[in-house]
Enzyme design. Sequence first.
Site, PDB file in Angstrom:
ATOM      1  N   LYS A 116      16.343  -1.389  13.360  1.00  9.68           N
ATOM      2  CA  LYS A 116      17.849  -2.022  13.703  1.00  9.68           C
ATOM      3  C   LYS A 116      18.620  -1.089  13.658  1.00  9.68           C
ATOM      4  O   LYS A 116      20.002  -0.768  14.494  1.00  9.68           O
ATOM      5  CB  LYS A 116      18.000  -3.183  12.704  1.00  9.68           C
ATOM      6  CG  LYS A 116      17.100  -4.707  12.349  1.00  9.68           C
ATOM      7  CD  LYS A 116      17.964  -5.511  11.758  1.00  9.68           C
ATOM      8  CE  LYS A 116      16.486  -6.774  12.113  1.00  9.68           C
ATOM      9  NZ  LYS A 116      16.968  -7.493  11.567  1.00  9.68           N
ATOM     10  N   GLU A 200      25.721  -3.189   5.862  1.00 13.09           N
ATOM     11  CA  GLU A 200      26.869  -3.973   7.051  1.00 13.09           C
ATOM     12  C   GLU A 200      27.858  -4.645   6.136  1.00 13.09           C
ATOM     13  O   GLU A 200      27.683  -5.918   5.460  1.00 13.09           O
ATOM     14  CB  GLU A 200      26.785  -4.260   8.758  1.00 13.09           C
ATOM     15  CG  GLU A 200      25.631  -5.427   8.313  1.00 13.09           C
ATOM     16  CD  GLU A 200      25.316  -5.864  10.114  1.00 13.09           C
ATOM     17  OE1 GLU A 200      25.116  -5.340  10.884  1.00 13.09           O
ATOM     18  OE2 GLU A 200      24.784  -7.132   9.807  1.00 13.09           O
ATOM     19  N   HIS A 235      17.721 -18.286   7.710  1.00 15.25           N
ATOM     20  CA  HIS A 235      17.360 -17.061   8.870  1.00 15.25           C
ATOM     21  C   HIS A 235      16.449 -17.148  10.341  1.00 15.25           C
ATOM     22  O   HIS A 235      16.381 -16.394  11.072  1.00 15.25           O
ATOM     23  CB  HIS A 235      17.674 -15.230   8.010  1.00 15.25           C
ATOM     24  CG  HIS A 235      18.669 -15.069   7.110  1.00 15.25           C
ATOM     25  ND1 HIS A 235      19.600 -15.131   7.437  1.00 15.25           N
ATOM     26  CD2 HIS A 235      18.363 -14.738   5.762  1.00 15.25           C
ATOM     27  CE1 HIS A 235      20.489 -14.562   7.049  1.00 15.25           C
ATOM     28  NE2 HIS A 235      19.653 -14.380   5.659  1.00 15.25           N
ATOM     29  N   ARG A 292      10.780  -9.602  23.331  1.00 20.62           N
ATOM     30  CA  ARG A 292       9.794 -10.655  24.486  1.00 20.62           C
ATOM     31  C   ARG A 292      10.158 -11.635  24.807  1.00 20.62           C
ATOM     32  O   ARG A 292      11.890 -11.289  24.678  1.00 20.62           O
ATOM     33  CB  ARG A 292       9.064 -10.372  22.744  1.00 20.62           C
ATOM     34  CG  ARG A 292      10.183 -11.597  21.942  1.00 20.62           C
ATOM     35  CD  ARG A 292       9.006 -11.388  20.040  1.00 20.62           C
ATOM     36  NE  ARG A 292       9.926 -11.843  19.168  1.00 20.62           N
ATOM     37  CZ  ARG A 292      10.966 -12.556  19.104  1.00 20.62           C
ATOM     38  NH1 ARG A 292      10.805 -13.799  19.913  1.00 20.62           N
ATOM     39  NH2 ARG A 292      11.576 -12.854  17.887  1.00 20.62           N
TER      40      ARG A 292
END
Length: 516
Positions: A116, A200, A235, A292
């Site tokens: 990431k 973040e 999530h 994917r």
Amino acid sequence: MFSKVLVANRGEIALRVIRACQELGVKTVAVYSEADARAPHVREADEAVLVGPPPSSQSYLVGERLIEVALRTGAQAIHPGYGFLSERAWFARAVRDAGLVFIGPPAEAIDAMGSKTAARQLAISAGVPVVPGTTESVRDADEAIAIAETFGFPVLLKAAAGGGGKGMRIVRAASELADALASAKREAQNAFGDDAVYIEKYIEGPRHVEIQVLADTHGNVLHLGERECSVQRRHQKMIEEAPSVAVSPELRARMGATAVAAARAAGYVNAGTCEFLLDKDGQYYFLEMNTRIQVEHPVTELVMGLDLVQWQIRVAAGEALPFAQKDFAPRGWAMECRITSEDPSNGFLPSTGRIEYLHLPTGPGVRWDGGIESGSEVGLHYDPMLAKLIVHAPTRDLAISRMRRALRELTIDGIETSRSFHLRVMDHPDFQRGDITIQWLEQNLPALTAPATDRESIRLAAIAAALVAHEERRAGSGTATAAVMSDGSTVGHEASRSAHGPSWRDVARRESLRSL
């Protein structure tokens, strides 16, 4: 075109790939663990090879063994599906080094987007907007606090190598950060073998909107519109739809162009997905790229009118995309519910056992992508997702009505499933208005997963008692033909369905639907 493809997966996605190959005239090789010896994907493939015992670490994740099977059976390519080895650059590279074709992006693109932090760096270099945060992992709590104070709390800690919410923590105050960082690093290490965590700014109340991209080896890169994926628990996506009520044609074009730019920057080929956060003001921020095919790809297929899995195979075989960007605009509305072997009323705990009876919904605009059948054994070795129920309709309101009808038709006896949860979501006023964010489900979970009311419990208990009594009478005399239900109706013997009306299973399903 390939003559034979090895499908390096199981369950519904293995069947999905096998069916796509069948329509292209391509033979398939299935692989299976000992637990999946009688699974539908094994039966539907042209060949099937046992690759190990039930644990995926000893079967579906042993890449060298999968490559050996592909070579031995004469397969020319390997389709990894999703999960397992689908986003492992080393596997894509090993497939290529063995002289086979990996039906997915190049290993270099997986590397570029697999971390990431690396993906953020690449996105920034390509001018793609990202959530304010670090492009390197944080070393310790003191550094994390200093960085967080520049953004302002709340902040989000995220595993650099992760996904699915693993190694992710929301931190709302500096005093919480040290413990949260230690916890996130431990979870990241356990889940991914890498404890790197970055930080973040936490965006309050956003939607999760993703853009499907498709790229070939001839330089063509297209986007296929957005998917709304905000209905999430921990999530993990649970319901997806296309298009999104929050995305206008102008915003779709901008987000799509951004996704194409990110894909080009990574040298991307084949199908992939760029994930974004979309805030209340229409600002969007790149999160990551899934290298994917996505679980939720059917909703895009239905509104865009193409078979993404077939185009994965065609692109891998060297075909050029015959489309232009102007050819794609969403037609109608598609919605997908992930049917899982979990008990919503008991904290979504996994449910195991034998599927005694499976009744599938049919009718206009209904699609079932499943990897189960009556008699299937559901264990704890693999992900609890059993199938995907997808609908397509001219409008969102009709799509919701169609999904509600399809869910009511669906019967899975023998294990607990998420079906009742999905029905309650379809009936929720917020969802019907499209007024959802990534926090919406967590905020409404108690009402959406509450156990049946006393009245409902009594009715269901009456159904169960009647069925038990009926089975006992039938087993004892072989002549009993009916059992009395709670409303005074009778339950006929299964074998006499045509002569005496619906079977006891059909009546039980009807009765249980009345209680929802």
